[in-house]
Write an enzyme that holds these catalytic residues in place. Structure first.
Site, PDB file in Angstrom:
ATOM      1  N   GLU A  79      33.067  18.561 -17.667  1.00  0.00           N
ATOM      2  CA  GLU A  79      33.403  16.971 -18.201  1.00  0.00           C
ATOM      3  C   GLU A  79      34.599  16.430 -18.097  1.00  0.00           C
ATOM      4  O   GLU A  79      35.860  16.623 -18.099  1.00  0.00           O
ATOM      5  CB  GLU A  79      33.180  17.486 -20.087  1.00  0.00           C
ATOM      6  CG  GLU A  79      32.536  18.472 -20.801  1.00  0.00           C
ATOM      7  CD  GLU A  79      32.862  18.830 -22.286  1.00  0.00           C
ATOM      8  OE1 GLU A  79      31.810  18.917 -23.147  1.00  0.00           O
ATOM      9  OE2 GLU A  79      33.744  18.871 -22.777  1.00  0.00           O
ATOM     10  N   GLU A 109      39.429  26.612 -22.098  1.00  0.00           N
ATOM     11  CA  GLU A 109      39.446  25.922 -21.184  1.00  0.00           C
ATOM     12  C   GLU A 109      40.225  25.739 -20.019  1.00  0.00           C
ATOM     13  O   GLU A 109      41.452  25.953 -20.047  1.00  0.00           O
ATOM     14  CB  GLU A 109      40.499  24.499 -22.331  1.00  0.00           C
ATOM     15  CG  GLU A 109      38.667  24.452 -23.719  1.00  0.00           C
ATOM     16  CD  GLU A 109      39.609  25.551 -24.433  1.00  0.00           C
ATOM     17  OE1 GLU A 109      40.475  25.928 -24.311  1.00  0.00           O
ATOM     18  OE2 GLU A 109      39.595  25.372 -25.739  1.00  0.00           O
ATOM     19  N   ASP A 147      31.103  24.158 -18.506  1.00  0.00           N
ATOM     20  CA  ASP A 147      30.739  22.708 -18.352  1.00  0.00           C
ATOM     21  C   ASP A 147      31.790  22.215 -17.594  1.00  0.00           C
ATOM     22  O   ASP A 147      32.713  23.050 -17.171  1.00  0.00           O
ATOM     23  CB  ASP A 147      31.767  22.655 -19.465  1.00  0.00           C
ATOM     24  CG  ASP A 147      30.960  22.933 -21.486  1.00  0.00           C
ATOM     25  OD1 ASP A 147      29.995  23.042 -20.965  1.00  0.00           O
ATOM     26  OD2 ASP A 147      31.824  22.900 -22.391  1.00  0.00           O
ATOM     27  N   GLU A 176      27.217  29.048 -21.838  1.00  0.00           N
ATOM     28  CA  GLU A 176      27.645  27.239 -21.419  1.00  0.00           C
ATOM     29  C   GLU A 176      28.612  27.399 -20.498  1.00  0.00           C
ATOM     30  O   GLU A 176      30.009  28.187 -20.670  1.00  0.00           O
ATOM     31  CB  GLU A 176      27.920  26.792 -22.865  1.00  0.00           C
ATOM     32  CG  GLU A 176      28.479  25.229 -22.081  1.00  0.00           C
ATOM     33  CD  GLU A 176      28.469  24.231 -23.927  1.00  0.00           C
ATOM     34  OE1 GLU A 176      28.471  22.414 -23.124  1.00  0.00           O
ATOM     35  OE2 GLU A 176      27.826  23.985 -24.887  1.00  0.00           O
ATOM     36  N   HIS A 179      37.400  18.595 -17.701  1.00  0.00           N
ATOM     37  CA  HIS A 179      37.473  19.678 -18.422  1.00  0.00           C
ATOM     38  C   HIS A 179      36.799  20.705 -18.594  1.00  0.00           C
ATOM     39  O   HIS A 179      35.943  20.174 -17.880  1.00  0.00           O
ATOM     40  CB  HIS A 179      37.448  19.015 -19.558  1.00  0.00           C
ATOM     41  CG  HIS A 179      37.454  19.620 -21.365  1.00  0.00           C
ATOM     42  ND1 HIS A 179      38.453  20.384 -22.100  1.00  0.00           N
ATOM     43  CD2 HIS A 179      36.388  21.195 -21.299  1.00  0.00           C
ATOM     44  CE1 HIS A 179      38.171  20.861 -22.667  1.00  0.00           C
ATOM     45  NE2 HIS A 179      37.029  21.930 -22.662  1.00  0.00           N
TER      46      HIS A 179
END
Length: 282
Positions: free
Chosen positions: A108, A133, A106, A104, A121
């Site tokens: 966000e 992160e 991301d 994945e 994020h």
């Protein structure tokens, strides 16, 4: 004669620019994606499939997914986020493979109370494990105008960009024992959902449902990628993103974004990694 040639040259430049622009934003929500949840809360708002909205109320959020899966690519969309008090909401744009050991990548956007900034994020998962992160506050209000968010994913790196400005590079560090997402084809997703238990200040700020429905907008969806079908992927041999690296200017822009706007970096979290930063951070 000079004037005529000059006009022809100028027209050619304008034509080539227009053709390139048309190619860059050639996607259509009608033909390229499926609104796969939300019971009518996700809507395509024009006939050509250029503009889409996702909404969230107390009963459900909404989301869409690409019809195709990809193994490497450049995916981008323009987004305008939920305005006002968006605490507890999460607006997303990401790549993800199926299964319990998924990959994945991301984007966000974590909402906030009025007058406070969104938190962007970013994360990269490989075989079901993320913990990579990096978070940012943006240098603009993402609720006023559309801005372009892009993921470039090739065999050597993942690059996150905003309006063409790279903010993060996650390199392939398999030589250091760090897994990298390169074996599992991923589908593109976007969603608007509620996560008030963690999204805003760790769950301290709750969703004000009197402001519902919350709505985010997506437009100019585009994917230039290696399409996965029948157990293999295929893509254009002329795709510059497949070998894209950050040049000196790009690296400086990442440093600028991280120096001025990064609010969390797993690489510097000594509480999580008391024995030292993960190897890919060096």
């Amino acid at each position: 004669m000079v004037s005529f040639c000059g006009r022809r040259f100028a027209f050619l430049i304008i034509f080539l620019f227009a053709a390139q622009y048309e190619r860059v934003y050639a996607g259509s929500f009608h033909k390229d994606v499926q609104i796969h949840w939300g019971d009518g809360r996700g809507k395509i708002l024009d006939n050509v499939g250029n503009l889409l909205s996702l909404s969230l109320d107390k009963f459900s959020g909404s989301g869409f997914q690409s019809h195709q899966e990809f193994l490497y690519g450049k995916v981008e969309v323009q987004m305008k986020l939920v305005p006002g008090n968006s605490a507890g909401t999460v607006t997303t744009f990401y790549l993800k493979s199926p299964g319990t050991t998924w990959d994945e990548i991301d984007f966000e956007f974590l909402g906030n109370i009025s007058g406070h900034p969104y938190t962007l994020h970013t994360n990269v998962y490989t075989k079901g494990t993320g913990d990579k992160e990096q978070q940012f506050h943006l240098w603009f209000d993402p609720t006023v105008h559309f801005h372009t968010y892009c993921i470039i994913w090739n065999p050597q790196r993942v690059i996150f960009t905003i309006d063409g400005i790279p903010i993060r590079e996650f390199k392939n560090s398999e030589s250091l024992g760090v897994p990298f997402p390169k074996h599992q084809p991923m589908r593109l997703y976007a969603s608007l959902w509620e996560a008030e238990h963690w999204a805003t200040r760790g769950g301290l700020e709750k969703t004000d449902w009197s402001k519902a429905p919350f709505t985010a907008f997506y437009r100019n969806y585009n994917v230039d990628a290696c399409v996965w079908a029948n157990g293999k992927s295929s893509c254009s041999a002329h795709s510059s993103w497949f070998t894209q690296v950050l040049d000196f200017k790009g690296k400086n822009r990442v440093k600028w974004a991280q120096r001025k706007y990064m609010v969390y970096n797993y690489c510097t979290d000594k509480k999580r990694f008391p024995q030292g930063a993960p190897p890919e951070c060096s």
